[in-house]
Design an enzyme around this catalytic site. Sequence first.
Site, PDB file in Angstrom:
ATOM      1  N   LYS A   1       6.123 -32.657  21.312  1.00 26.84           N
ATOM      2  CA  LYS A   1       5.095 -31.759  20.772  1.00 26.84           C
ATOM      3  C   LYS A   1       3.714 -32.429  20.817  1.00 26.84           C
ATOM      4  O   LYS A   1       2.736 -31.807  21.233  1.00 26.84           O
ATOM      5  CB  LYS A   1       5.429 -31.408  19.322  1.00 26.84           C
ATOM      6  CG  LYS A   1       4.291 -30.706  18.589  1.00 26.84           C
ATOM      7  CD  LYS A   1       4.660 -30.338  17.172  1.00 26.84           C
ATOM      8  CE  LYS A   1       4.271 -31.352  16.127  1.00 26.84           C
ATOM      9  NZ  LYS A   1       2.831 -31.485  15.882  1.00 26.84           N
ATOM     10  N   ASN A   2       3.652 -33.690  20.394  1.00 26.11           N
ATOM     11  CA  ASN A   2       2.343 -34.344  20.268  1.00 26.11           C
ATOM     12  C   ASN A   2       1.719 -34.724  21.604  1.00 26.11           C
ATOM     13  O   ASN A   2       0.569 -35.177  21.642  1.00 26.11           O
ATOM     14  CB  ASN A   2       2.445 -35.576  19.360  1.00 26.11           C
ATOM     15  CG  ASN A   2       2.518 -35.179  17.897  1.00 26.11           C
ATOM     16  OD1 ASN A   2       2.431 -33.999  17.564  1.00 26.11           O
ATOM     17  ND2 ASN A   2       2.680 -36.164  17.032  1.00 26.11           N
TER      18      ASN A   2
ATOM     19  N   ARG B   1      -4.148 -28.128  12.917  1.00 26.56           N
ATOM     20  CA  ARG B   1      -5.231 -29.104  12.983  1.00 26.56           C
ATOM     21  C   ARG B   1      -5.582 -29.544  14.397  1.00 26.56           C
ATOM     22  O   ARG B   1      -6.742 -29.705  14.734  1.00 26.56           O
ATOM     23  CB  ARG B   1      -4.824 -30.355  12.207  1.00 26.56           C
ATOM     24  CG  ARG B   1      -4.848 -30.203  10.723  1.00 26.56           C
ATOM     25  CD  ARG B   1      -4.628 -31.571  10.125  1.00 26.56           C
ATOM     26  NE  ARG B   1      -5.499 -32.528  10.781  1.00 26.56           N
ATOM     27  CZ  ARG B   1      -6.746 -32.763  10.431  1.00 26.56           C
ATOM     28  NH1 ARG B   1      -7.259 -32.150   9.409  1.00 26.56           N
ATOM     29  NH2 ARG B   1      -7.476 -33.635  11.090  1.00 26.56           N
TER      30      ARG B   1
ATOM     31  N   CYS C   1      -5.104 -29.998   4.213  1.00 29.33           N
ATOM     32  CA  CYS C   1      -3.832 -30.230   4.883  1.00 29.33           C
ATOM     33  C   CYS C   1      -2.916 -30.850   3.860  1.00 29.33           C
ATOM     34  O   CYS C   1      -3.370 -31.601   2.997  1.00 29.33           O
ATOM     35  CB  CYS C   1      -4.051 -31.174   6.049  1.00 29.33           C
ATOM     36  SG  CYS C   1      -2.541 -31.835   6.725  1.00 29.33           S
TER      37      CYS C   1
ATOM     38  N   PRO D   1      -9.704 -36.411   7.777  1.00 34.15           N
ATOM     39  CA  PRO D   1     -11.052 -36.065   8.246  1.00 34.15           C
ATOM     40  C   PRO D   1     -11.156 -36.082   9.773  1.00 34.15           C
ATOM     41  O   PRO D   1     -10.233 -36.527  10.465  1.00 34.15           O
ATOM     42  CB  PRO D   1     -11.908 -37.181   7.657  1.00 34.15           C
ATOM     43  CG  PRO D   1     -10.983 -38.329   7.473  1.00 34.15           C
ATOM     44  CD  PRO D   1      -9.623 -37.753   7.216  1.00 34.15           C
ATOM     45  N   VAL D   2     -12.300 -35.590  10.299  1.00 34.12           N
ATOM     46  CA  VAL D   2     -12.544 -35.618  11.753  1.00 34.12           C
ATOM     47  C   VAL D   2     -13.823 -36.398  12.076  1.00 34.12           C
ATOM     48  O   VAL D   2     -14.363 -36.272  13.164  1.00 34.12           O
ATOM     49  CB  VAL D   2     -12.627 -34.187  12.354  1.00 34.12           C
ATOM     50  CG1 VAL D   2     -11.267 -33.511  12.343  1.00 34.12           C
ATOM     51  CG2 VAL D   2     -13.663 -33.334  11.626  1.00 34.12           C
ATOM     52  N   ASP D   3     -14.288 -37.216  11.103  1.00 36.52           N
ATOM     53  CA  ASP D   3     -15.546 -37.950  11.313  1.00 36.52           C
ATOM     54  C   ASP D   3     -15.512 -38.827  12.572  1.00 36.52           C
ATOM     55  O   ASP D   3     -16.512 -38.956  13.283  1.00 36.52           O
ATOM     56  CB  ASP D   3     -15.872 -38.801  10.073  1.00 36.52           C
ATOM     57  CG  ASP D   3     -14.740 -39.745   9.684  1.00 36.52           C
ATOM     58  OD1 ASP D   3     -13.565 -39.318   9.753  1.00 36.52           O
ATOM     59  OD2 ASP D   3     -15.011 -40.902   9.312  1.00 36.52           O
ATOM     60  N   LEU D   4     -14.357 -39.423  12.872  1.00 32.19           N
ATOM     61  CA  LEU D   4     -14.303 -40.342  14.025  1.00 32.19           C
ATOM     62  C   LEU D   4     -14.291 -39.585  15.348  1.00 32.19           C
ATOM     63  O   LEU D   4     -14.750 -40.088  16.371  1.00 32.19           O
ATOM     64  CB  LEU D   4     -13.078 -41.259  13.896  1.00 32.19           C
ATOM     65  CG  LEU D   4     -13.075 -42.138  12.630  1.00 32.19           C
ATOM     66  CD1 LEU D   4     -11.790 -42.943  12.512  1.00 32.19           C
ATOM     67  CD2 LEU D   4     -14.294 -43.069  12.635  1.00 32.19           C
TER      68      LEU D   4
ATOM     69  N   ASP E   1       5.381 -40.489  11.308  1.00 36.41           N
ATOM     70  CA  ASP E   1       6.115 -39.233  11.496  1.00 36.41           C
ATOM     71  C   ASP E   1       7.630 -39.400  11.339  1.00 36.41           C
ATOM     72  O   ASP E   1       8.364 -38.413  11.421  1.00 36.41           O
ATOM     73  CB  ASP E   1       5.809 -38.637  12.879  1.00 36.41           C
ATOM     74  CG  ASP E   1       4.405 -38.047  12.955  1.00 36.41           C
ATOM     75  OD1 ASP E   1       3.752 -37.916  11.905  1.00 36.41           O
ATOM     76  OD2 ASP E   1       3.965 -37.717  14.075  1.00 36.41           O
TER      77      ASP E   1
ATOM     78  N   ILE F   1      -0.624 -44.868   6.814  1.00 40.63           N
ATOM     79  CA  ILE F   1      -1.477 -44.016   7.672  1.00 40.63           C
ATOM     80  C   ILE F   1      -2.081 -42.850   6.880  1.00 40.63           C
ATOM     81  O   ILE F   1      -3.275 -42.603   6.950  1.00 40.63           O
ATOM     82  CB  ILE F   1      -0.686 -43.462   8.876  1.00 40.63           C
ATOM     83  CG1 ILE F   1       0.080 -44.566   9.612  1.00 40.63           C
ATOM     84  CG2 ILE F   1      -1.621 -42.691   9.825  1.00 40.63           C
ATOM     85  CD1 ILE F   1      -0.755 -45.516  10.424  1.00 40.63           C
TER      86      ILE F   1
HETATM   87  C1  UD1 Z   1      -1.552 -37.517  15.195  1.00 42.27           C
HETATM   88  C2  UD1 Z   1      -0.242 -36.766  15.283  1.00 42.27           C
HETATM   89  C3  UD1 Z   1       0.511 -36.825  13.948  1.00 42.27           C
HETATM   90  C4  UD1 Z   1       0.672 -38.279  13.503  1.00 42.27           C
HETATM   91  C5  UD1 Z   1      -0.663 -39.018  13.527  1.00 42.27           C
HETATM   92  C6  UD1 Z   1      -0.524 -40.506  13.249  1.00 42.27           C
HETATM   93  C7  UD1 Z   1      -0.591 -35.028  16.928  1.00 42.27           C
HETATM   94  C8  UD1 Z   1      -0.739 -33.570  17.203  1.00 42.27           C
HETATM   95  N1  UD1 Z   1      -0.488 -35.378  15.627  1.00 42.27           N
HETATM   96  O1  UD1 Z   1      -2.358 -36.867  14.206  1.00 42.27           O
HETATM   97  O2  UD1 Z   1       1.790 -36.211  14.107  1.00 42.27           O
HETATM   98  O3  UD1 Z   1       1.199 -38.307  12.193  1.00 42.27           O
HETATM   99  O4  UD1 Z   1      -1.288 -38.872  14.817  1.00 42.27           O
HETATM  100  O5  UD1 Z   1       0.340 -41.092  14.159  1.00 42.27           O
HETATM  101  O6  UD1 Z   1      -0.559 -35.835  17.825  1.00 42.27           O
HETATM  102  N2  UD1 Z   1      -8.827 -40.483  10.505  1.00 42.27           N
HETATM  103  C9  UD1 Z   1     -10.097 -40.601  10.003  1.00 42.27           C
HETATM  104  N3  UD1 Z   1     -11.114 -39.958  10.652  1.00 42.27           N
HETATM  105  C10 UD1 Z   1     -10.905 -39.208  11.760  1.00 42.27           C
HETATM  106  C11 UD1 Z   1      -9.594 -39.104  12.282  1.00 42.27           C
HETATM  107  C12 UD1 Z   1      -8.570 -39.758  11.625  1.00 42.27           C
HETATM  108  O7  UD1 Z   1     -10.333 -41.271   8.994  1.00 42.27           O
HETATM  109  O8  UD1 Z   1     -11.878 -38.663  12.300  1.00 42.27           O
HETATM  110  C13 UD1 Z   1      -7.715 -41.176   9.807  1.00 42.27           C
HETATM  111  C14 UD1 Z   1      -6.662 -40.224   9.284  1.00 42.27           C
HETATM  112  O9  UD1 Z   1      -6.998 -39.703   8.028  1.00 42.27           O
HETATM  113  C15 UD1 Z   1      -5.443 -41.122   9.228  1.00 42.27           C
HETATM  114  C16 UD1 Z   1      -5.626 -42.030  10.427  1.00 42.27           C
HETATM  115  O10 UD1 Z   1      -7.014 -41.963  10.749  1.00 42.27           O
HETATM  116  O11 UD1 Z   1      -5.474 -41.891   8.058  1.00 42.27           O
HETATM  117  C17 UD1 Z   1      -4.823 -41.662  11.641  1.00 42.27           C
HETATM  118  O12 UD1 Z   1      -4.996 -40.306  11.959  1.00 42.27           O
HETATM  119  P1  UD1 Z   1      -4.888 -39.777  13.458  1.00 42.27           P
HETATM  120  O13 UD1 Z   1      -4.229 -40.824  14.289  1.00 42.27           O
HETATM  121  O14 UD1 Z   1      -6.219 -39.282  13.897  1.00 42.27           O
HETATM  122  O15 UD1 Z   1      -3.908 -38.538  13.297  1.00 42.27           O
HETATM  123  P2  UD1 Z   1      -3.903 -37.188  14.111  1.00 42.27           P
HETATM  124  O16 UD1 Z   1      -4.446 -37.408  15.479  1.00 42.27           O
HETATM  125  O17 UD1 Z   1      -4.502 -36.108  13.283  1.00 42.27           O
END
Ligand code: UD1
Length: 429
Positions: free
Chosen positions: A22-23, A102, A126, A132-135, A316, A338
Amino acid sequence: MDRIRIVGGQRLNGTIPISGAKNATLPLMIAGLLTEDTLVLENVPRLADVSQLQRILGNHGVDIMIAGKRPGENGNNGRTIHISAKNIVDTTAPYELVSKMRASFWVVAPLVARMGEAKVSLPGGCAIGTRPVDLLIMALEKLGAEIEIDGGYVIARARKGLRGGEIVFPKVTVGGTHTALMAASLARGTTVIENAAREPEIGDVADCLNKMGARISGAGSSRIVVEGVAKLNGARHAVLPDRIETGTYAMAVAMAGGEVLLQNARPELLQAALDVLAKTGVAVTPTNEGIRVARNGAGLAPVDVATAPFPGFPTDLQAQLMALMTRAQGTSHIRETIFENRFMHVQELARLGAHIRLDGDTATVEGVEKLKGAPVMATDLRASVSLVIAALAAEGETMINRVYHLDRGFERLEEKLGACGAAIERISG
Ligand code: UD1
């Protein structure tokens, strides 16, 4: 709303085919936005999230054709889908759609890279923490996008196109890395991504992008270099097997006992999880066809595990491991590093008789002699499947409500487990 009824106590024996990941499927479908040509994806799993993303891409004008069954194919083969984003009619992804999934926020990168603008709703709340999506936004800014946040939307503009740059992620992010890869592929010049996520799905997407004409090297390591190109073309790509589905069924067999071949599974995609299973006393054997998992008679040893980005133990699989450890002979410690708040399964597992204490980011699980069936509620994708695992070993009947969460990420779960002897049925309505 469908429910799943499980009567515990049956061993699992047979073969479980592992579906496409899926991912990887979700970002691969989104990568289809980067080209006017057709992207053909094979081994696509039948999941609610895939259908949902199909609707979201349809809103941008993307045509998705799902090929019919070929002669000799059974329901176990993944599907082949043809994605054509020849005419992008709308660069806005509305709240009603993005809030349902998301990962659909990730359309922002290919849209701004190819069309010079994108307006994508912030995903909102969620169940597993703030996420967040800041990064992701930082990565786009480093490539020259102008970002504005207005009315709950991220508006990204790059009228003259994106340009290469250096992106250093302060924290490993899968979504951030996908975003950077897709955007950099169509940017002018070279992009270097430091502290990139090393998850196998990143490598799979990079392979597909390279088939489409991108010039990406180093995917799978923490430093990725992308030479931007002016245009990408169509390609044909088969989605890699789902390591989370693999690990989930491995834990189901560990819980229920028996011997199952996880067909098409690849051990290198989840070595950390397989090592943990081996420590619990389960026999894990890689074969030419996949991975064989067996537990015959012996009890389960407790383990201490912390989740970590790949190649560490995946978040996961945290809920599934916790379900398994509820029956271990001793005390386990499971630390979630995480996502904050990814412990909703704890209260539901307690309803089946599990002894789990939460202290900040760590769960202490005291193994119990037996679990007892009860009605429980699915909360998120991975939490739901941990209840299935627990139910397989619980005495009597467990009824799992709200299984739409399961359908988001697990293809035909009740069929796959039922074929190996589990007493499991879906109750519609
Ligand atoms: C993806 C997976 C999800 C998995 C996760 C971690 C998909 C569709 N989903 O989610 O199943 O659990 O990776 O392996 O592939 N973060 C920030 N800022 C951001 C983005 C992330 O602080 O802009 C933080 C998140 O809150 C979290 C960490 O970074 O603590 C990792 O998140 P991320 O790897 O981005 O997860 P997803 O890509 O959303």
